[in-house]
Design an enzyme around this catalytic site. Structure first.
Site, PDB file in Angstrom:
ATOM      1  N   ASP A  47       0.763  -1.123  -0.096  1.00 40.36           N
ATOM      2  CA  ASP A  47       0.009  -0.054  -0.057  1.00 40.36           C
ATOM      3  C   ASP A  47       0.817   1.161   0.077  1.00 40.36           C
ATOM      4  OD1 ASP A  47       1.081  -0.145   2.458  1.00 40.36           O
ATOM      5  OD2 ASP A  47      -1.074   0.129   3.593  1.00 40.36           O
ATOM      6  N   HIS A 250      23.706   2.610 -18.620  1.00 43.23           N
ATOM      7  CA  HIS A 250      22.667   3.175 -17.717  1.00 43.23           C
ATOM      8  C   HIS A 250      22.820   2.248 -16.549  1.00 43.23           C
ATOM      9  CE1 HIS A 250      19.685   4.579 -21.288  1.00 43.23           C
ATOM     10  NE2 HIS A 250      20.676   5.319 -20.790  1.00 43.23           N
ATOM     11  N   ASP A 267      27.030   9.768 -13.044  1.00 45.41           N
ATOM     12  CA  ASP A 267      26.188  10.534 -13.689  1.00 45.41           C
ATOM     13  C   ASP A 267      25.062  10.914 -12.581  1.00 45.41           C
ATOM     14  OD1 ASP A 267      24.362  11.602 -15.297  1.00 45.41           O
ATOM     15  OD2 ASP A 267      24.857  10.344 -17.047  1.00 45.41           O
ATOM     16  N   ASP A 278      22.148  17.749 -14.624  1.00 41.50           N
ATOM     17  CA  ASP A 278      22.521  16.351 -15.313  1.00 41.50           C
ATOM     18  C   ASP A 278      24.133  16.523 -15.369  1.00 41.50           C
ATOM     19  OD1 ASP A 278      22.761  14.041 -16.603  1.00 41.50           O
ATOM     20  OD2 ASP A 278      21.368  14.736 -18.315  1.00 41.50           O
ATOM     21  N   HIS A 357      26.804   6.841 -28.287  1.00 41.89           N
ATOM     22  CA  HIS A 357      25.543   7.732 -27.859  1.00 41.89           C
ATOM     23  C   HIS A 357      25.814   8.958 -28.409  1.00 41.89           C
ATOM     24  CE1 HIS A 357      27.644   9.968 -24.551  1.00 41.89           C
ATOM     25  NE2 HIS A 357      27.982   8.832 -24.082  1.00 41.89           N
ATOM     26  N   HIS A 361      21.229  16.504 -25.058  1.00 43.17           N
ATOM     27  CA  HIS A 361      19.828  16.667 -25.108  1.00 43.17           C
ATOM     28  C   HIS A 361      19.162  17.881 -24.415  1.00 43.17           C
ATOM     29  CE1 HIS A 361      19.885  15.307 -20.679  1.00 43.17           C
ATOM     30  NE2 HIS A 361      20.738  14.468 -21.204  1.00 43.17           N
ATOM     31  N   HIS A 368      15.371  14.520 -19.830  1.00 40.43           N
ATOM     32  CA  HIS A 368      15.516  14.632 -21.288  1.00 40.43           C
ATOM     33  C   HIS A 368      14.016  15.387 -21.534  1.00 40.43           C
ATOM     34  CE1 HIS A 368      17.538  10.375 -21.203  1.00 40.43           C
ATOM     35  NE2 HIS A 368      18.596  11.524 -21.056  1.00 40.43           N
ATOM     36  N   GLU A 392      27.753  15.964 -23.597  1.00 37.89           N
ATOM     37  CA  GLU A 392      28.085  14.850 -22.700  1.00 37.89           C
ATOM     38  C   GLU A 392      28.809  13.673 -23.677  1.00 37.89           C
ATOM     39  OE1 GLU A 392      24.869  12.145 -21.284  1.00 37.89           O
ATOM     40  OE2 GLU A 392      23.351  13.799 -21.795  1.00 37.89           O
ATOM     41  N   TYR A 396      34.178   4.685 -23.734  1.00 43.78           N
ATOM     42  CA  TYR A 396      33.911   3.160 -23.149  1.00 43.78           C
ATOM     43  C   TYR A 396      34.487   2.026 -24.080  1.00 43.78           C
ATOM     44  CZ  TYR A 396      30.306   6.653 -22.303  1.00 43.78           C
ATOM     45  OH  TYR A 396      29.485   7.833 -22.017  1.00 43.78           O
ATOM     46  N   ARG A 413      32.802   9.634 -18.913  1.00 41.08           N
ATOM     47  CA  ARG A 413      31.988  10.549 -19.651  1.00 41.08           C
ATOM     48  C   ARG A 413      32.271  12.046 -19.020  1.00 41.08           C
ATOM     49  NH1 ARG A 413      27.859   7.647 -19.884  1.00 41.08           N
ATOM     50  NH2 ARG A 413      26.728   8.394 -18.068  1.00 41.08           N
ATOM     51  N   GLU A 415      30.082  15.597 -18.439  1.00 37.64           N
ATOM     52  CA  GLU A 415      28.901  16.188 -19.010  1.00 37.64           C
ATOM     53  C   GLU A 415      28.484  17.532 -18.163  1.00 37.64           C
ATOM     54  OE1 GLU A 415      25.221  13.753 -17.830  1.00 37.64           O
ATOM     55  OE2 GLU A 415      24.107  14.838 -19.508  1.00 37.64           O
TER      56      GLU A 415
END
Ligand code: GLY
Ligand code: MN
Ligand code: MN
Length: 445
Positions: A47, A250, A267, A278, A357, A361, A368, A392, A396, A413, A415
């Site tokens: 609940d 991710h 990130d 971000d 990638h 964005h 996003h 960004e 890799y 990375r 960013e």
């Protein structure tokens, strides 16, 4: 003292910008009825519910953060701005907390009228009758779509009484998206602050992370820094990745133990007053970059700095991605990770083994954020002052036969959040350490 004269037990956002936005939207839509609902509450398990997060389009136009709320605008020369919201209910407020109720909400959020949400089924068909167009969301939420269909059918059933239903249902999200793409001064203030808080969190993580700790312990440092500054949650699931985990784009497990000599890729950004930051940073945990780590880091940093230069008014949105590809592909050739000429490596897409990638964005109420990337003619949207993008690029390197071992499991990375200004751009996350010297001053200091 009357209860109403006491300070409100909740913080109310500055309402003027929200009011201006709904007036501007109403002017541009011209005629018809607009209906926009906030988000549904999301069950978690048993609940328990997830913390409520209002719908971004609804919030943009209202500033209202309670669940069970609907914005209606009867469009025309003098639009009627109406809020439907939960009634005051002392019994429920003892258990769940304060709610405005229509009377207070109308006044504080500057609506012309406000009614209990329980009046929606009775009042919407009345508001909808003889309107030419219904502006709402279409296909965003099945339960809302079903309610809209029900109201339309109620009005259609009145045709012999001389009342007609809207002939056109228009998905109004695209109009609001276009507005959201250009941030106003109030939004920029919040995003600048969200960037600063998030930058501080990354600096704290660089300072605190040590080999032997678990990724989630570093995640806790980020959250601590967000929350203590009033940013009560991250804008998206934080990625706190060491070693090869940094090559999982991710990754959100955040459970591995940090090994000496590994890089850590974080990130993470806070949500402040509904706006996202971000940021990604990559750093050597508790020490300095190794030779191979530093080579890759400096390549990504060079690409990122070149990309940021390409974020300025008049440039196509897609341009800075192309810049990232050129700089990274040349760097991969120089590091002997790709073979051939620059044009051949770009043409064949060989660089995508290490950079798969896009370079960024839109950023705003959603990480996003809303807004088209291409114009109807297929060309990229042109950058204009008030737009905010992330920049960004990354590299890799997974273990592979033709890759020297020194590079295995390096994921980097970097960013930042970049506001397009009249003269060029402003880096909203500039206070986050980024040069090798600034990063190592924290990790090896
Ligand atoms: N953190 C999500 C992204 O960078 O797109
Ligand atoms: Mn990110
Ligand atoms: Mn991003």
């Amino acid at each position: 003292m009357k209860r109403e004269s006491l300070p409100l037990p909740v913080v109310v956002p500055k309402i003027a910008p929200h009011q201006k936005r709904r007036q501007r939207l109403a002017n541009s839509l011209g005629e018809g009825l607009l209906l926009l609902s906030t988000a549904a509450e999301a069950p978690r398990n048993g609940d328990a519910y997830f913390p409520f997060r209002w719908d971004s389009h609804f919030y943009y136009l209202t500033g209202f953060r309670e669940p069970e709320a609907v914005l209606a605008i009867v469009l025309g020369k003098k639009p009627r701005f109406i809020l439907f919201c939960r009634e005051k209910n002392i019994e429920r407020e003892i258990w769940d907390g304060f709610r405005f109720g229509p009377t207070m909400a109308r006044e504080i959020f500057s609506f012309d009228e406000a009614y209990p949400i329980s009046e929606l089924d009775r009042m919407v068909p009345e508001l909808m009758g003889n309107q030419a167009v219904l502006h709402t969301t279409v296909g965003a939420d099945a339960a809302w779509d079903a309610r809209v269909t029900g109201w339309l059918n109620t009005v259609r059933a009145q045709i012999r009484a001389g009342i007609s239903a809207p002939a056109e249902v228009h998905d109004v999200r695209r109009d609001i998206d276009a507005m959201r793409q250009i941030k106003d001064a109030a939004e920029i203030d919040i995003m600048r602050r969200a960037g600063q808080i998030s930058s501080g969190a990354h600096a704290r993580a660089m300072r605190v992370a040590k080999p032997g700790m678990f990724e989630y312990q570093v995640e806790a440092e980020l959250l601590h820094e967000f929350v203590r500054h009033g940013a009560r949650q991250p804008a998206y699931g934080s990625i706190v990745a060491t070693g090869g985990n940094a090559c999982v784009l991710h990754y959100q497990e955040n459970t591995a133990q940090i090994r000496a000599g590994d890089l850590m890729l974080i990130d993470a950004g806070c949500e402040l007053d509904s706006y996202a930051a971000d940021i990604t940073r990559t750093f050597p945990v508790g020490g300095r970059f190794s030779g191979a780590q530093r080579d890759v880091y400096e390549l990504v940093l060079a690409a990122q700095l070149a990309c940021i230069k390409a974020v300025k008014p008049g440039n196509a949105f897609g341009k800075y991605h192309d810049v990232a590809v050129r700089v990274l592909a040349q760097g991969l050739i120089d590091l002997k990770l790709c073979k051939g000429t620059l044009d051949a490596v770009i043409e064949s897409g060989a660089y995508k083994q290490f950079y798969m990638h896009r370079a960024g964005h839109w950023l705003g109420l959603d990480v996003h954020d809303a807004g088209n990337y291409r114009q109807p003619n297929g060309k990229w949207v042109t950058l204009a002052p008030g737009m905010v993008v992330t920049v960004e690029p990354g590299i890799y390197i997974r273990p592979a036969d033709k890759v020297p071992k020194a590079f295995w499991d390096i994921g980097v990375r970097i960013e930042d959040d970049i506001l397009v200004t009249a003269k060029g751009n402003e880096n909203l996350t500039a206070s986050c350490p980024k040069s090798v010297a600034d990063v190592e001053a924290l990790t090896a200091g």
